[in-house]
Design an enzyme around this catalytic site. Sequence first.
Site, PDB file in Angstrom:
ATOM      1  N   LYS A 121       0.770  -1.266  -0.049  1.00 47.55           N
ATOM      2  CA  LYS A 121       0.213   0.023  -0.010  1.00 47.55           C
ATOM      3  C   LYS A 121       0.858   1.134   0.165  1.00 47.55           C
ATOM      4  O   LYS A 121       1.567   1.431   0.802  1.00 47.55           O
ATOM      5  CB  LYS A 121      -0.939  -0.145   1.262  1.00 47.55           C
ATOM      6  N   ASP A 226     -13.053   4.653  10.057  1.00 50.32           N
ATOM      7  CA  ASP A 226     -13.740   4.815   8.492  1.00 50.32           C
ATOM      8  C   ASP A 226     -14.220   3.184   8.427  1.00 50.32           C
ATOM      9  O   ASP A 226     -13.621   2.798   7.254  1.00 50.32           O
ATOM     10  CB  ASP A 226     -12.432   4.900   7.900  1.00 50.32           C
TER      11      ASP A 226
HETATM   12  P1  ADP Z   1      -7.644   3.574   1.352  1.00 51.85           P
HETATM   13  O1  ADP Z   1      -7.078   3.995   2.899  1.00 51.85           O
HETATM   14  O2  ADP Z   1      -7.070   4.527   0.350  1.00 51.85           O
HETATM   15  O3  ADP Z   1      -8.989   3.691   1.290  1.00 51.85           O
HETATM   16  P2  ADP Z   1      -7.363   0.687   1.503  1.00 51.85           P
HETATM   17  O4  ADP Z   1      -6.494   0.123   2.433  1.00 51.85           O
HETATM   18  O5  ADP Z   1      -8.639   0.759   1.960  1.00 51.85           O
HETATM   19  O6  ADP Z   1      -6.836   2.471   0.916  1.00 51.85           O
HETATM   20  O7  ADP Z   1      -7.372  -0.283   0.367  1.00 51.85           O
HETATM   21  C1  ADP Z   1      -7.946   0.180  -1.049  1.00 51.85           C
HETATM   22  C2  ADP Z   1      -8.597  -0.915  -1.743  1.00 51.85           C
HETATM   23  O8  ADP Z   1      -7.370  -1.898  -1.833  1.00 51.85           O
HETATM   24  C3  ADP Z   1      -9.425  -2.071  -0.532  1.00 51.85           C
HETATM   25  O9  ADP Z   1     -10.918  -1.556  -0.756  1.00 51.85           O
HETATM   26  C4  ADP Z   1      -9.021  -3.165  -1.089  1.00 51.85           C
HETATM   27  O10 ADP Z   1      -9.989  -3.741  -2.223  1.00 51.85           O
HETATM   28  C5  ADP Z   1      -7.686  -3.075  -1.392  1.00 51.85           C
HETATM   29  N1  ADP Z   1      -6.656  -3.767  -0.702  1.00 51.85           N
HETATM   30  C6  ADP Z   1      -6.083  -3.110   0.475  1.00 51.85           C
HETATM   31  N2  ADP Z   1      -5.408  -3.853   1.173  1.00 51.85           N
HETATM   32  C7  ADP Z   1      -5.549  -5.027   0.650  1.00 51.85           C
HETATM   33  C8  ADP Z   1      -4.849  -6.148   1.031  1.00 51.85           C
HETATM   34  N3  ADP Z   1      -4.106  -6.721   1.989  1.00 51.85           N
HETATM   35  N4  ADP Z   1      -5.368  -7.548   0.296  1.00 51.85           N
HETATM   36  C9  ADP Z   1      -6.086  -7.293  -0.808  1.00 51.85           C
HETATM   37  N5  ADP Z   1      -6.634  -6.149  -1.111  1.00 51.85           N
HETATM   38  C10 ADP Z   1      -6.402  -4.902  -0.349  1.00 51.85           C
HETATM   39 MG    MG Z   2     -10.164   2.360   2.431  1.00 47.78          MG
END
Ligand code: ADP
Ligand code: MG
Length: 492
Positions: A121, A226
């Site tokens: 991320k 959130d």
């Molecule tokens: P943000 O803070 O920008 O909302 P998120 O952590 O919610 O970021 O991640 C955005 C999207 O990426 C999630 O809705 C999910 O679909 C995907 N995602 C994030 N982390 C993972 C993970 N560990 N494994 C699979 N998909 C992930």
């Molecule tokens: Mg998110």
Amino acid sequence: MKLDVNVLRYLSKEEFRVLTAVEMGMKNHEIVPAELVDRIAGLKHGGAFKNMKTLLRHKLVHHDSSKYDGYRLTNLGYDFLAIKTMVSRGLISGVGRQIGVGKESDIFEVVTPEGETMALKLHRLGRTSFRAVKSKRDYLKHRNSYSWLYLSRLAALKEYAFMKALGEHGFPVPRAVDWNRHCVLMTLVEGYPLVQVKKLQNPERAFDTILGLITRLAEHGLIHCDFNEFNLMVDDKENITMIDFPQMVSVSHRNAEMYFDRDVECIFKFFGKRFNFSPSGLSKVESDMNGGGGVDSNNEEGDGRPDFESVAGGLGTLDKELSASGFTRKNQEVLEKFVEDAEGLEEEGSSEEEEEEEHCIVHLQTEVDNVDEHFSDLSAFNMLSVSNGEQEAGTESTVLSDDIQGRSISSTLSGTEEGTATKLDAGEQSEGDADSSSGEESPEMQKRLGKQRRRAAAAVRTGGRAHTSRNASKDKGGRRSRHVSSSSGYDF
Ligand code: ADP
Ligand code: MG
């Protein structure tokens, strides 16, 4: 956004040194004067300028001569520095397709040297909020403004620290593997975000689990802030995994009750609309049996909503434990202030889109264009890093001894190479405006993100399908075949 890491393999040791020098200069300068880059890089006369050409060509730095001749790091440049560190730590060996784009992050599949697929991320605080903040500078006249590098890095540190602590306390979260700069490496979650799930076999069980998570978090001293259908992943057995932690607060936060109630409300609303499910028939006994600790005991309406006072009064001290994790109270204050400023600005500038959007629906998961089905192999790049100890140490020390605007960040994660830091640091101090220069995303991208959020919000309201990108169905097919067995009971 396309993250073409192949470029990494072809960058020379000196080019990386110059890139690192720009990053270091950005501690005190929004635009780093060219001579300062040259001095920090410490290459032979003119060395920095020669190497800058490649960095400019690959858009790792941006040239700005509006006030003076200078450079700033781009998002991509920052991404490369972090990825390079992850590679040289032996954590990843390839970067694959983008699997998510949040409001303020990009998520990529990466592969480890052992062949395991993980998620990386990349935090992008300022992607949306800084734009608003920048366009309302008056609003900030008497407030601090922070650099996007610094804030994105704080968000990553916070996410890592919280994910790790939550995992250790038995919460269903991805395993936090490591972090560097604005990046967090974590295990890949199977399944889909709840927002994409149209039907559940057992909505009641999922609801209880999810509500139970909110109450258990509060019992441990924390509020997600959130907690919604975008940040809950569901696999084909309907197991729930919670993600996305940079906005969490302690139950002792002055607005804790409001945040808690908002998290609860999001879940009630979503389950009501999407699955036509509401636990309003639950009696207290039933809700207690369902493990919803504290559910409704003081709630006169009897609508199944957990009561903040009764769940948060427990002995959980995870919030206190976390302040010893390297993510300090001061860091938390800085992040909170940024989020509050950004929220305030969003509310002020109520565009059609924002009025349309429900408060809890702020994030959008989507699969995006430019999907790479294969991982870019970074093994050659890895060799470069290994054979380049001195410069790598310099990169590391930038991260660990960083001190933007006088705020030091201590990290217990690995040692620093003070000597190299001193050597690379030209020691120039100035009151430079460290405000964001987060102009990497084109207006088109901004527009697209806005549109995607609107569509997702609409889809949630109508219980419809969230068509989030041109390639959504193609990508979903890809993900299903990779991560979710085809016997999934979901109807997308
Ligand atoms: P943000 O803070 O920008 O909302 P998120 O952590 O919610 O970021 O991640 C955005 C999207 O990426 C999630 O809705 C999910 O679909 C995907 N995602 C994030 N982390 C993972 C993970 N560990 N494994 C699979 N998909 C992930
Ligand atoms: Mg998110």
